[in-house]
Design a protein around this motif. Structure first.
Motif, PDB file in Angstrom:
ATOM      1  N   THR A  58       0.653  -1.015   0.021  1.00  0.00           N
ATOM      2  CA  THR A  58       0.042  -0.087   0.075  1.00  0.00           C
ATOM      3  C   THR A  58       0.862   1.204  -0.002  1.00  0.00           C
ATOM      4  O   THR A  58       2.156   1.241   0.608  1.00  0.00           O
ATOM      5  N   TYR A  60       0.542   5.834   0.579  1.00  0.00           N
ATOM      6  CA  TYR A  60      -0.521   6.895   1.271  1.00  0.00           C
ATOM      7  C   TYR A  60       0.281   8.284   0.830  1.00  0.00           C
ATOM      8  O   TYR A  60       1.509   8.433   0.990  1.00  0.00           O
ATOM      9  N   LYS A  65      -1.478   9.531   5.973  1.00  0.00           N
ATOM     10  CA  LYS A  65      -0.753   8.495   6.545  1.00  0.00           C
ATOM     11  C   LYS A  65      -0.853   8.318   8.003  1.00  0.00           C
ATOM     12  O   LYS A  65      -0.759   9.396   8.643  1.00  0.00           O
ATOM     13  N   THR A  69      -6.691   3.969   5.872  1.00  0.00           N
ATOM     14  CA  THR A  69      -6.097   2.717   5.699  1.00  0.00           C
ATOM     15  C   THR A  69      -7.205   2.178   4.138  1.00  0.00           C
ATOM     16  O   THR A  69      -8.220   2.321   4.366  1.00  0.00           O
ATOM     17  N   SER A  71      -7.671  -1.061   1.939  1.00  0.00           N
ATOM     18  CA  SER A  71      -7.885  -2.375   1.875  1.00  0.00           C
ATOM     19  C   SER A  71      -8.714  -3.059   0.779  1.00  0.00           C
ATOM     20  O   SER A  71      -9.380  -2.145   0.061  1.00  0.00           O
TER      21      SER A  71
END
Length: 121
Positions: A58, A60, A65, A69, A71
């Motif tokens: 991943t 950011y 950050k 999140t 996913s």
């Protein structure tokens, strides 16, 4: 024809949380990297987060950050963006994007129509 449909936006107070979802259809979801972008009023669209085909990698933007999140659930053809500790400056239309490769290369070739997130102070 690829379709990306975002949901989960809304109005939330500063410090609150929201979870955005993006449901994909039209081509094999599990082999493409996915990303979230946002565009605030009067500003250019900016990168928020990205995830590779497997979810194992991943990335950011520095501004999110530690608070956001990304996913994915390949069985559900869906990518998520969990947003915590929201700030008024997070107010924007959030867009889901599907990259043209399995590992994010900054080259999305499909975009959703966006979902509005408004964070009140």
């Amino acid at each position: 024809q690829v379709q990306l449909v975002e949901s989960g936006g809304g109005l939330v107070q500063a410090g609150g949380s929201l979870r955005l979802s993006c449901a994909a259809s039209g081509r094999t979801f599990s082999i493409y990297a996915m990303a979230w972008f946002r565009q605030a009023p009067g500003k250019d669209r900016e990168f928020v987060a990205a995830i590779d085909w497997s979810g194992g990698s991943t990335a950011y933007a520095s501004s999110v950050k530690g608070r956001f999140t990304i996913s994915r659930d390949n069985a559900k053809n869906t990518v998520y963006l969990q947003m915590n500790s929201l700030k008024p400056e997070d107010t924007a239309v959030y867009y889901c994007a599907q990259d043209s490769t399995s590992y994010y290369r900054g080259s999305p070739d499909y975009w959703g129509k966006g979902t509005l997130v408004t964070v009140s102070s």
